[in-house]
Design a protein around this motif. Structure first.
Motif, PDB file in Angstrom:
ATOM      1  N   TYR A   1     -18.866   8.600  17.567  1.00 18.69           N
ATOM      2  CA  TYR A   1     -20.179   8.951  18.122  1.00 18.69           C
ATOM      3  C   TYR A   1     -21.173   7.804  17.932  1.00 18.69           C
ATOM      4  CZ  TYR A   1     -18.944  13.909  18.715  1.00 18.69           C
ATOM      5  OH  TYR A   1     -18.381  15.087  19.126  1.00 18.69           O
ATOM      6  N   LEU A   2     -21.162   7.210  16.747  1.00 20.56           N
ATOM      7  CA  LEU A   2     -22.147   6.187  16.416  1.00 20.56           C
ATOM      8  C   LEU A   2     -21.862   4.849  17.085  1.00 20.56           C
ATOM      9  CD1 LEU A   2     -22.555   7.077  12.639  1.00 20.56           C
ATOM     10  CD2 LEU A   2     -24.361   7.173  14.375  1.00 20.56           C
TER      11      LEU A   2
ATOM     12  N   PHE B   1     -23.765  -8.254   2.730  1.00 15.87           N
ATOM     13  CA  PHE B   1     -22.958  -8.985   3.725  1.00 15.87           C
ATOM     14  C   PHE B   1     -23.180  -8.416   5.126  1.00 15.87           C
ATOM     15  CE2 PHE B   1     -20.004 -10.011   0.049  1.00 15.87           C
ATOM     16  CZ  PHE B   1     -20.325 -11.366   0.033  1.00 15.87           C
ATOM     17  N   SER B   2     -23.231  -7.083   5.213  1.00 12.61           N
ATOM     18  CA  SER B   2     -23.438  -6.434   6.511  1.00 12.61           C
ATOM     19  C   SER B   2     -24.810  -6.771   7.072  1.00 12.61           C
ATOM     20  CB  SER B   2     -23.291  -4.913   6.367  1.00 12.61           C
ATOM     21  OG  SER B   2     -21.967  -4.552   6.062  1.00 12.61           O
ATOM     22  N   ALA B   3     -25.817  -6.763   6.203  1.00 10.53           N
ATOM     23  CA  ALA B   3     -27.184  -7.069   6.634  1.00 10.53           C
ATOM     24  C   ALA B   3     -27.277  -8.497   7.154  1.00 10.53           C
ATOM     25  CB  ALA B   3     -28.153  -6.858   5.471  1.00 10.53           C
ATOM     26  N   ILE B   4     -26.613  -9.430   6.473  1.00  9.58           N
ATOM     27  CA  ILE B   4     -26.621 -10.828   6.911  1.00  9.58           C
ATOM     28  C   ILE B   4     -25.979 -10.960   8.290  1.00  9.58           C
ATOM     29  CG2 ILE B   4     -25.659 -13.128   6.443  1.00  9.58           C
ATOM     30  CD1 ILE B   4     -25.929 -12.500   3.456  1.00  9.58           C
TER      31      ILE B   4
ATOM     32  N   PRO C   1     -25.057  -0.952  16.985  1.00  8.95           N
ATOM     33  CA  PRO C   1     -24.014  -1.946  16.718  1.00  8.95           C
ATOM     34  C   PRO C   1     -23.282  -1.629  15.419  1.00  8.95           C
ATOM     35  CG  PRO C   1     -26.050  -3.014  17.387  1.00  8.95           C
ATOM     36  CD  PRO C   1     -26.387  -1.567  17.148  1.00  8.95           C
ATOM     37  N   SER C   2     -22.022  -1.985  15.348  1.00 10.66           N
ATOM     38  CA  SER C   2     -21.196  -1.677  14.176  1.00 10.66           C
ATOM     39  C   SER C   2     -21.739  -2.287  12.895  1.00 10.66           C
ATOM     40  CB  SER C   2     -19.763  -2.173  14.414  1.00 10.66           C
ATOM     41  OG  SER C   2     -19.203  -1.569  15.547  1.00 10.66           O
ATOM     42  N   THR C   3     -22.261  -3.507  12.994  1.00 13.33           N
ATOM     43  CA  THR C   3     -22.789  -4.167  11.794  1.00 13.33           C
ATOM     44  C   THR C   3     -24.021  -3.444  11.253  1.00 13.33           C
ATOM     45  OG1 THR C   3     -23.980  -5.680  13.271  1.00 13.33           O
ATOM     46  CG2 THR C   3     -21.890  -6.456  12.348  1.00 13.33           C
ATOM     47  N   LEU C   4     -24.888  -2.981  12.168  1.00 15.28           N
ATOM     48  CA  LEU C   4     -26.078  -2.246  11.748  1.00 15.28           C
ATOM     49  C   LEU C   4     -25.696  -0.887  11.178  1.00 15.28           C
ATOM     50  CD1 LEU C   4     -29.130  -1.981  11.549  1.00 15.28           C
ATOM     51  CD2 LEU C   4     -29.149  -1.114  13.907  1.00 15.28           C
ATOM     52  N   LEU C   5     -24.712  -0.240  11.796  1.00 11.26           N
ATOM     53  CA  LEU C   5     -24.222   1.040  11.298  1.00 11.26           C
ATOM     54  C   LEU C   5     -23.690   0.890   9.882  1.00 11.26           C
ATOM     55  CD1 LEU C   5     -23.103   3.908  11.286  1.00 11.26           C
ATOM     56  CD2 LEU C   5     -21.190   3.104  12.709  1.00 11.26           C
ATOM     57  N   ASN C   6     -22.894  -0.135   9.660  1.00  8.12           N
ATOM     58  CA  ASN C   6     -22.315  -0.340   8.334  1.00  8.12           C
ATOM     59  C   ASN C   6     -23.391  -0.653   7.299  1.00  8.12           C
ATOM     60  OD1 ASN C   6     -19.708  -0.362   7.001  1.00  8.12           O
ATOM     61  ND2 ASN C   6     -20.143  -2.502   6.530  1.00  8.12           N
ATOM     62  N   THR C   7     -24.392  -1.436   7.711  1.00  7.10           N
ATOM     63  CA  THR C   7     -25.493  -1.769   6.805  1.00  7.10           C
ATOM     64  C   THR C   7     -26.264  -0.523   6.409  1.00  7.10           C
ATOM     65  OG1 THR C   7     -25.735  -3.938   7.855  1.00  7.10           O
ATOM     66  CG2 THR C   7     -27.571  -3.161   6.511  1.00  7.10           C
ATOM     67  N   THR C   8     -26.588   0.316   7.383  1.00  2.00           N
ATOM     68  CA  THR C   8     -27.340   1.538   7.116  1.00  2.00           C
ATOM     69  C   THR C   8     -26.546   2.509   6.268  1.00  2.00           C
ATOM     70  OG1 THR C   8     -28.400   1.283   9.288  1.00  2.00           O
ATOM     71  CG2 THR C   8     -28.656   3.408   8.178  1.00  2.00           C
TER      72      THR C   8
ATOM     73  N   ILE D   1     -15.953  -3.002   1.791  1.00  2.90           N
ATOM     74  CA  ILE D   1     -17.163  -2.395   2.362  1.00  2.90           C
ATOM     75  C   ILE D   1     -17.545  -3.040   3.688  1.00  2.90           C
ATOM     76  CG2 ILE D   1     -19.577  -1.823   1.947  1.00  2.90           C
ATOM     77  CD1 ILE D   1     -17.545  -0.449   0.067  1.00  2.90           C
ATOM     78  N   PHE D   2     -17.643  -4.353   3.697  1.00  2.00           N
ATOM     79  CA  PHE D   2     -18.067  -5.052   4.915  1.00  2.00           C
ATOM     80  C   PHE D   2     -16.938  -5.165   5.943  1.00  2.00           C
ATOM     81  CE2 PHE D   2     -18.420  -9.313   7.028  1.00  2.00           C
ATOM     82  CZ  PHE D   2     -19.318  -8.909   8.001  1.00  2.00           C
ATOM     83  N   ALA D   3     -15.841  -5.828   5.571  1.00  3.37           N
ATOM     84  CA  ALA D   3     -14.761  -6.090   6.536  1.00  3.37           C
ATOM     85  C   ALA D   3     -14.086  -4.808   6.995  1.00  3.37           C
ATOM     86  CB  ALA D   3     -13.738  -7.040   5.917  1.00  3.37           C
ATOM     87  N   PHE D   4     -13.636  -3.970   6.062  1.00  6.58           N
ATOM     88  CA  PHE D   4     -12.908  -2.763   6.434  1.00  6.58           C
ATOM     89  C   PHE D   4     -13.755  -1.836   7.301  1.00  6.58           C
ATOM     90  CE2 PHE D   4     -12.096   1.755   5.535  1.00  6.58           C
ATOM     91  CZ  PHE D   4     -10.834   1.872   6.093  1.00  6.58           C
ATOM     92  N   SER D   5     -14.947  -1.497   6.839  1.00  4.11           N
ATOM     93  CA  SER D   5     -15.772  -0.531   7.559  1.00  4.11           C
ATOM     94  C   SER D   5     -16.261  -1.067   8.894  1.00  4.11           C
ATOM     95  CB  SER D   5     -16.968  -0.120   6.691  1.00  4.11           C
ATOM     96  OG  SER D   5     -16.538   0.568   5.542  1.00  4.11           O
ATOM     97  N   THR D   6     -16.722  -2.317   8.908  1.00  7.15           N
ATOM     98  CA  THR D   6     -17.227  -2.893  10.154  1.00  7.15           C
ATOM     99  C   THR D   6     -16.128  -2.998  11.207  1.00  7.15           C
ATOM    100  OG1 THR D   6     -18.879  -4.188   8.933  1.00  7.15           O
ATOM    101  CG2 THR D   6     -18.418  -4.849  11.195  1.00  7.15           C
TER     102      THR D   6
END
Length: 304
Positions: free
Chosen positions: A24-25, A191-194, A30-37, A74-79
């Motif tokens: 849904y999301l 990392f996601s925020a960057i 964007p995936s990077t913003l989703l992961n950051t949030t 957290i960053f690589a797997f989820s994004t």
């Protein structure tokens, strides 16, 4: 004992729901913003749990451990997972994700220097064959143009999780799991925020009611809730007996994809998923787990 099994099953169900919400999301931001949030919110909750347990997060002294775990798990797997869900169906992603135990197996001898049994290698080979079949199958929303890319993204996500799990096992010998998870979440969020810098614009965000509920779910139940349930179950049953329950994850994702998203799975994808899960079961179900299940069966029959 049943309580431990129930907690492990609950954890896999909550993780399975993450794929549905990620679908849904994928159209809302964007995936990077989703992961950051997602992990930004989760980090606040995890740090709060640390404070309740009167523990401090060693942000500076454990920067190396947190950086490695945060980047991979957290960053690589989820994004990568969220990116894939924008290209392929939940069912397809879930089936390929059943190769996660194999990814863990592949990195174990290199990072932990532990021997892997021949049975486990045979299971790994079978599971890899299943993933190849999955690449040939087309499922879900009539094989999106980015289906090949989505498949590759899930495989890379599995590899990232394998590294995260194996390295986390090494660090877990010296540090408690809550501290490692909270630190990983914090650094992974950074990392996601960057990664969002210069790539995310306000016009890319389009949230509705379903998206907000999904975001709340992935930030709480799919992250902290699943983590607490899994670790509580592992504490009751033990790590070796808990590991095979990870094979339930692709079962839930496929089931949720069919029931909630009305996805259709092709015969080739069913075949590939079955082979992948079978290989993972052969590789991860150990003698201790089988012996424990037999003892419970005998005890139950004796009581009847």
């Amino acid at each position: 004992m049943k309580r431990g099994m129930g907690l492990l099953v609950l954890a896999t169900i909550l993780w399975g729901g993450n794929y549905i919400c990620g679908r849904y999301l994928s159209e809302a931001m964007p995936s990077t913003l989703l992961n950051t949030t997602r992990w930004g919110i989760s980090t606040l909750i995890l740090v709060g749990l640390l404070n309740l347990n009167k523990k401090k997060l060693p942000i500076v002294t454990m920067w190396k451990e947190f950086s490695i775990l945060g980047f991979t798990g957290i960053f690589a797997f989820s994004t990568l997972t969220y990116m894939a869900l924008g290209n392929i169906s939940v069912s397809q992603a879930g089936m390929i994700s059943s190769g996660i135990p194999i990814s863990i197996l592949l990195f174990t001898p290199f990072i932990l220097k532990e021997k892997v049994s021949m049975r486990a290698w045979i299971g790994a080979g079978i599971s890899i064959l299943g993933v190849i079949v999955l690449f040939l199958g087309k499922s879900g929303v009539a094989a999106l143009d980015g289906s090949l890319l989505g498949n590759v993204q899930v495989v890379l996500a599995c590899l990232a999780w394998g590294i995260y799990t194996v390295i986390g096992k090494r660090y877990g010998k010296k540090h408690d799991s809550l501290t490692l998870t909270a630190g990983s979440a914090l650094y992974g969020t950074i990392f996601s925020a960057i990664s969002c810098i210069g790539t995310v614009e306000p016009s890319m965000v389009s949230m509705n009611g379903t998206a907000w509920v999904s975001l709340l779910y992935v930030s709480t139940l799919a992250s902290v809730g699943a983590y607490l349930a899994w670790n509580a179950g592992v504490k009751i049953l033990g790590a070796s007996q808990a590991a095979p329950y990870l094979n339930l994850l692709p079962v839930w994702t496929v089931l949720f994809g069919i029931l909630l998203l009305k996805e259709q799975v092709s015969f080739v994808s069913w075949l590939g998923g079955f082979i992948t899960i079978l290989g993972a079961l052969i590789a991860s179900v150990n003698k201790e787990f089988i012996s424990s299940m037999l003892h419970r069966k005998i005890a139950k029959d004796t009581q009847m």
